[in-house]
Design an enzyme around this catalytic site. Structure first.
Site, mmCIF file in Angstrom:
data_model
loop_
_atom_site.group_PDB
_atom_site.id
_atom_site.type_symbol
_atom_site.label_atom_id
_atom_site.label_comp_id
_atom_site.label_asym_id
_atom_site.label_seq_id
_atom_site.Cartn_x
_atom_site.Cartn_y
_atom_site.Cartn_z
ATOM 1 N N ASP A 98 0.868 -1.170 0.000
ATOM 2 C CA ASP A 98 0.000 0.000 0.000
ATOM 3 C C ASP A 98 0.915 1.233 0.000
ATOM 4 O O ASP A 98 1.431 1.618 -1.051
ATOM 5 C CB ASP A 98 -0.895 -0.115 1.233
ATOM 6 C CG ASP A 98 -1.971 0.940 1.308
ATOM 7 O OD1 ASP A 98 -2.433 1.393 0.261
ATOM 8 O OD2 ASP A 98 -2.367 1.303 2.430
ATOM 9 N N VAL A 116 -9.476 -3.471 0.296
ATOM 10 C CA VAL A 116 -9.923 -4.811 -0.105
ATOM 11 C C VAL A 116 -9.813 -5.807 1.050
ATOM 12 O O VAL A 116 -9.007 -5.624 1.966
ATOM 13 C CB VAL A 116 -9.134 -5.334 -1.332
ATOM 14 C CG1 VAL A 116 -9.458 -4.530 -2.576
ATOM 15 C CG2 VAL A 116 -7.630 -5.336 -1.070
ATOM 16 N N ARG A 158 -10.664 -12.535 6.581
ATOM 17 C CA ARG A 158 -9.450 -13.165 6.045
ATOM 18 C C ARG A 158 -9.768 -14.489 5.355
ATOM 19 O O ARG A 158 -9.044 -14.940 4.491
ATOM 20 C CB ARG A 158 -8.445 -13.448 7.174
ATOM 21 C CG ARG A 158 -7.878 -12.196 7.836
ATOM 22 C CD ARG A 158 -6.706 -12.582 8.740
ATOM 23 N NE ARG A 158 -6.322 -11.527 9.661
ATOM 24 C CZ ARG A 158 -5.494 -10.525 9.359
ATOM 25 N NH1 ARG A 158 -4.984 -10.431 8.139
ATOM 26 N NH2 ARG A 158 -5.175 -9.617 10.254
HETATM 27 P P1 IMP Z 1 1.794 -0.392 3.886
HETATM 28 O O1 IMP Z 1 2.838 -0.416 4.961
HETATM 29 O O2 IMP Z 1 1.034 0.903 3.869
HETATM 30 O O3 IMP Z 1 2.299 -0.767 2.516
HETATM 31 O O4 IMP Z 1 0.678 -1.392 4.322
HETATM 32 C C1 IMP Z 1 0.810 -2.714 4.169
HETATM 33 C C2 IMP Z 1 -0.101 -3.466 5.121
HETATM 34 O O5 IMP Z 1 -1.343 -2.756 5.363
HETATM 35 C C3 IMP Z 1 -0.502 -4.729 4.435
HETATM 36 O O6 IMP Z 1 0.405 -5.767 4.718
HETATM 37 C C4 IMP Z 1 -1.894 -4.973 4.969
HETATM 38 O O7 IMP Z 1 -1.832 -5.676 6.183
HETATM 39 C C5 IMP Z 1 -2.454 -3.598 5.244
HETATM 40 N N1 IMP Z 1 -3.309 -3.125 4.113
HETATM 41 C C6 IMP Z 1 -3.031 -2.183 3.187
HETATM 42 N N2 IMP Z 1 -4.039 -2.024 2.328
HETATM 43 C C7 IMP Z 1 -4.985 -2.908 2.683
HETATM 44 C C8 IMP Z 1 -6.281 -3.261 2.147
HETATM 45 O O8 IMP Z 1 -6.788 -2.729 1.133
HETATM 46 N N3 IMP Z 1 -6.949 -4.236 2.804
HETATM 47 C C9 IMP Z 1 -6.471 -4.865 3.915
HETATM 48 N N4 IMP Z 1 -5.258 -4.585 4.436
HETATM 49 C C10 IMP Z 1 -4.527 -3.614 3.841
#
Ligand code: IMP
Ligand code: MG
Length: 182
Positions: free
Chosen positions: A110, A160, A172
Protein backbone atom coordinates in the site's frame (compact mmCIF):
# COMPACT_ATOMS: atom_id res chain seq x y z
CA UNK A 1 -20.03 -1.16 14.09
CA UNK A 2 -21.48 -4.60 14.55
CA UNK A 3 -19.68 -6.91 12.16
CA UNK A 4 -20.57 -9.92 14.28
CA UNK A 5 -24.14 -9.61 13.03
CA UNK A 6 -24.40 -11.70 9.87
CA UNK A 7 -26.44 -9.18 7.84
CA UNK A 8 -23.99 -6.39 8.61
CA UNK A 9 -21.00 -8.66 8.00
CA UNK A 10 -22.09 -9.76 4.53
CA UNK A 11 -23.47 -6.36 3.50
CA UNK A 12 -19.94 -4.91 3.76
CA UNK A 13 -18.65 -7.21 1.01
CA UNK A 14 -19.16 -4.78 -1.83
CA UNK A 15 -18.20 -6.76 -4.91
CA UNK A 16 -15.74 -9.44 -5.90
CA UNK A 17 -12.65 -7.85 -7.40
CA UNK A 18 -10.55 -10.98 -8.04
CA UNK A 19 -12.15 -14.43 -8.23
CA UNK A 20 -10.81 -17.73 -6.91
CA UNK A 21 -10.13 -18.86 -10.47
CA UNK A 22 -8.13 -15.71 -11.29
CA UNK A 23 -6.10 -16.14 -8.10
CA UNK A 24 -5.41 -19.79 -8.93
CA UNK A 25 -4.14 -18.98 -12.42
CA UNK A 26 -1.93 -16.11 -11.25
CA UNK A 27 -0.40 -18.28 -8.52
CA UNK A 28 0.51 -21.06 -10.97
CA UNK A 29 2.37 -18.47 -13.09
CA UNK A 30 4.06 -16.93 -10.04
CA UNK A 31 5.29 -20.38 -8.96
CA UNK A 32 6.88 -20.94 -12.37
CA UNK A 33 8.47 -17.48 -12.27
CA UNK A 34 9.97 -18.09 -8.82
CA UNK A 35 11.35 -21.46 -9.97
CA UNK A 36 13.01 -19.72 -12.94
CA UNK A 37 14.82 -17.28 -10.64
CA UNK A 38 16.84 -19.90 -8.76
CA UNK A 39 17.39 -22.67 -11.30
CA UNK A 40 16.56 -25.43 -8.83
CA UNK A 41 18.63 -24.00 -5.96
CA UNK A 42 16.92 -23.83 -2.58
CA UNK A 43 15.13 -20.74 -1.37
CA UNK A 44 13.47 -19.43 1.74
CA UNK A 45 9.94 -18.10 1.39
CA UNK A 46 9.26 -15.56 4.13
CA UNK A 47 5.62 -14.87 4.84
CA UNK A 48 4.73 -11.57 6.43
CA UNK A 49 1.90 -12.36 8.84
CA UNK A 50 -0.90 -12.20 9.23
CA UNK A 51 -2.17 -11.09 5.84
CA UNK A 52 -0.04 -13.35 3.63
CA UNK A 53 -0.71 -16.71 5.29
CA UNK A 54 -3.35 -17.80 2.74
CA UNK A 55 -1.27 -16.59 -0.21
CA UNK A 56 1.88 -18.32 1.08
CA UNK A 57 0.08 -21.63 1.56
CA UNK A 58 -1.04 -21.67 -2.07
CA UNK A 59 2.13 -20.11 -3.51
CA UNK A 60 4.50 -22.57 -1.83
CA UNK A 61 2.59 -25.44 -3.45
CA UNK A 62 3.06 -23.84 -6.87
CA UNK A 63 6.86 -23.77 -6.40
CA UNK A 64 8.70 -26.91 -7.47
CA UNK A 65 12.27 -26.09 -6.36
CA UNK A 66 13.34 -26.97 -2.82
CA UNK A 67 12.14 -24.33 -0.41
CA UNK A 68 12.01 -23.58 3.27
CA UNK A 69 9.28 -21.52 4.88
CA UNK A 70 9.77 -18.76 7.44
CA UNK A 71 7.42 -16.40 9.22
CA UNK A 72 7.68 -12.81 10.37
CA UNK A 73 4.93 -10.62 11.69
CA UNK A 74 4.71 -6.91 10.98
CA UNK A 75 1.91 -4.78 12.24
CA UNK A 76 1.07 -1.51 10.58
CA UNK A 77 -1.41 0.32 12.69
CA UNK A 78 -4.61 1.20 10.96
CA UNK A 79 -7.10 3.89 11.84
CA UNK A 80 -10.11 2.37 10.11
CA UNK A 81 -8.88 1.83 6.57
CA UNK A 82 -5.96 4.32 6.57
CA UNK A 83 -2.40 3.39 7.46
CA UNK A 84 -0.99 5.34 10.41
CA UNK A 85 2.62 4.91 9.28
CA UNK A 86 3.73 3.13 12.43
CA UNK A 87 5.23 -0.30 11.64
CA UNK A 88 6.29 -2.82 14.27
CA UNK A 89 8.07 -6.11 13.68
CA UNK A 90 6.28 -8.22 16.27
CA UNK A 91 7.74 -11.63 15.37
CA UNK A 92 11.11 -12.37 13.77
CA UNK A 93 12.49 -15.26 11.71
CA UNK A 94 14.05 -18.09 13.67
CA UNK A 95 16.77 -18.91 11.11
CA UNK A 96 20.02 -17.20 10.08
CA UNK A 97 19.37 -16.10 6.48
CA UNK A 98 22.96 -15.36 5.39
CA UNK A 99 23.14 -18.44 3.14
CA UNK A 100 19.69 -18.09 1.62
CA UNK A 101 17.97 -16.88 -1.49
CA UNK A 102 15.11 -15.11 0.27
CA UNK A 103 11.69 -14.34 -1.22
CA UNK A 104 9.49 -12.07 0.86
CA UNK A 105 5.85 -13.06 0.37
CA UNK A 106 3.53 -10.13 1.08
CA UNK A 107 -0.23 -9.74 0.82
CA UNK A 108 -0.42 -6.14 -0.34
CA UNK A 109 1.87 -3.17 -0.84
CA UNK A 110 0.00 0.00 0.00
CA UNK A 111 2.14 2.94 1.18
CA UNK A 112 5.16 0.62 1.08
CA UNK A 113 6.27 1.37 4.63
CA UNK A 114 5.84 -2.14 6.04
CA UNK A 115 7.83 -3.71 3.27
CA UNK A 116 10.56 -1.07 3.37
CA UNK A 117 11.16 -1.86 7.04
CA UNK A 118 11.16 -5.62 6.45
CA UNK A 119 13.47 -5.32 3.40
CA UNK A 120 15.96 -3.13 5.30
CA UNK A 121 16.01 -5.51 8.24
CA UNK A 122 16.58 -8.61 6.09
CA UNK A 123 19.13 -6.97 3.77
CA UNK A 124 21.27 -6.10 6.77
CA UNK A 125 21.53 -9.83 7.53
CA UNK A 126 23.31 -10.51 4.24
CA UNK A 127 21.16 -13.03 2.35
CA UNK A 128 22.50 -14.43 -0.96
CA UNK A 129 19.64 -12.60 -2.67
CA UNK A 130 16.42 -10.89 -1.66
CA UNK A 131 13.27 -10.60 -3.75
CA UNK A 132 9.71 -9.51 -3.09
CA UNK A 133 6.52 -11.13 -4.37
CA UNK A 134 3.23 -9.51 -3.49
CA UNK A 135 -0.28 -10.71 -4.15
CA UNK A 136 -1.61 -7.18 -4.59
CA UNK A 137 -0.04 -3.86 -5.43
CA UNK A 138 -1.76 -0.51 -4.91
CA UNK A 139 0.76 1.81 -6.59
CA UNK A 140 -1.47 4.91 -6.33
CA UNK A 141 -0.96 4.99 -2.58
CA UNK A 142 2.82 4.52 -2.54
CA UNK A 143 4.75 6.87 -0.24
CA UNK A 144 8.02 4.95 -0.20
CA UNK A 145 9.72 4.14 -3.52
CA UNK A 146 9.47 0.39 -3.49
CA UNK A 147 8.77 -1.94 -6.38
CA UNK A 148 8.13 -5.64 -5.95
CA UNK A 149 9.93 -8.14 -8.19
CA UNK A 150 6.51 -9.57 -8.97
CA UNK A 151 2.96 -8.42 -8.22
CA UNK A 152 0.20 -10.88 -9.11
CA UNK A 153 -2.42 -8.11 -9.39
CA UNK A 154 -2.29 -4.32 -9.53
CA UNK A 155 -5.42 -2.77 -8.08
CA UNK A 156 -6.86 0.75 -7.73
CA UNK A 157 -7.05 2.61 -4.44
CA UNK A 158 -9.86 0.65 -2.75
CA UNK A 159 -9.73 -1.08 0.60
CA UNK A 160 -9.92 -4.81 -0.11
CA UNK A 161 -10.67 -7.88 2.00
CA UNK A 162 -10.43 -11.64 1.69
CA UNK A 163 -7.82 -14.28 0.83
CA UNK A 164 -5.89 -13.32 3.98
CA UNK A 165 -6.66 -9.59 4.00
CA UNK A 166 -8.75 -8.25 6.81
CA UNK A 167 -10.91 -5.42 7.93
CA UNK A 168 -10.69 -5.28 11.71
CA UNK A 169 -9.41 -8.91 11.69
CA UNK A 170 -12.50 -10.18 9.85
CA UNK A 171 -12.89 -11.51 6.31
CA UNK A 172 -9.45 -13.17 6.04
CA UNK A 173 -11.19 -16.46 5.26
CA UNK A 174 -13.05 -15.29 2.13
CA UNK A 175 -11.73 -17.41 -0.77
CA UNK A 176 -11.74 -14.40 -3.16
CA UNK A 177 -10.70 -10.75 -2.95
CA UNK A 178 -13.50 -8.22 -2.57
CA UNK A 179 -13.93 -4.50 -2.10
CA UNK A 180 -14.90 -3.47 1.38
CA UNK A 181 -17.88 -1.15 1.67
CA UNK A 182 -17.36 1.39 4.45
P1 IMP B 1 1.79 -0.39 3.89
O1 IMP B 1 2.84 -0.42 4.96
O2 IMP B 1 1.03 0.90 3.87
O3 IMP B 1 2.30 -0.77 2.52
O4 IMP B 1 0.68 -1.39 4.32
C1 IMP B 1 0.81 -2.71 4.17
C2 IMP B 1 -0.10 -3.47 5.12
O5 IMP B 1 -1.34 -2.76 5.36
C3 IMP B 1 -0.50 -4.73 4.43
O6 IMP B 1 0.41 -5.77 4.72
C4 IMP B 1 -1.89 -4.97 4.97
O7 IMP B 1 -1.83 -5.68 6.18
C5 IMP B 1 -2.45 -3.60 5.24
N1 IMP B 1 -3.31 -3.13 4.11
C6 IMP B 1 -3.03 -2.18 3.19
N2 IMP B 1 -4.04 -2.02 2.33
C7 IMP B 1 -4.99 -2.91 2.68
C8 IMP B 1 -6.28 -3.26 2.15
O8 IMP B 1 -6.79 -2.73 1.13
N3 IMP B 1 -6.95 -4.24 2.80
C9 IMP B 1 -6.47 -4.87 3.91
N4 IMP B 1 -5.26 -4.59 4.44
C10 IMP B 1 -4.53 -3.61 3.84
MG1 MG C 1 -0.30 -7.29 6.27
Amino acid sequence: MELHKTEVYTSRINRVLISEEEIREAIAKAGDLIDSWYDGRPMLLVSILKGSFVFLSDLCRAVKSPCEIGFMAAKSYYQDTKSSGIVNITMDLSQDISGYNVVIVEDIIDTGRTLRDVVELLKARGPLSLRVVTLLDKPDRRIVDLRPDHALFTIPDHFVIGYGLDYSEYYRNLPYIAEYKE
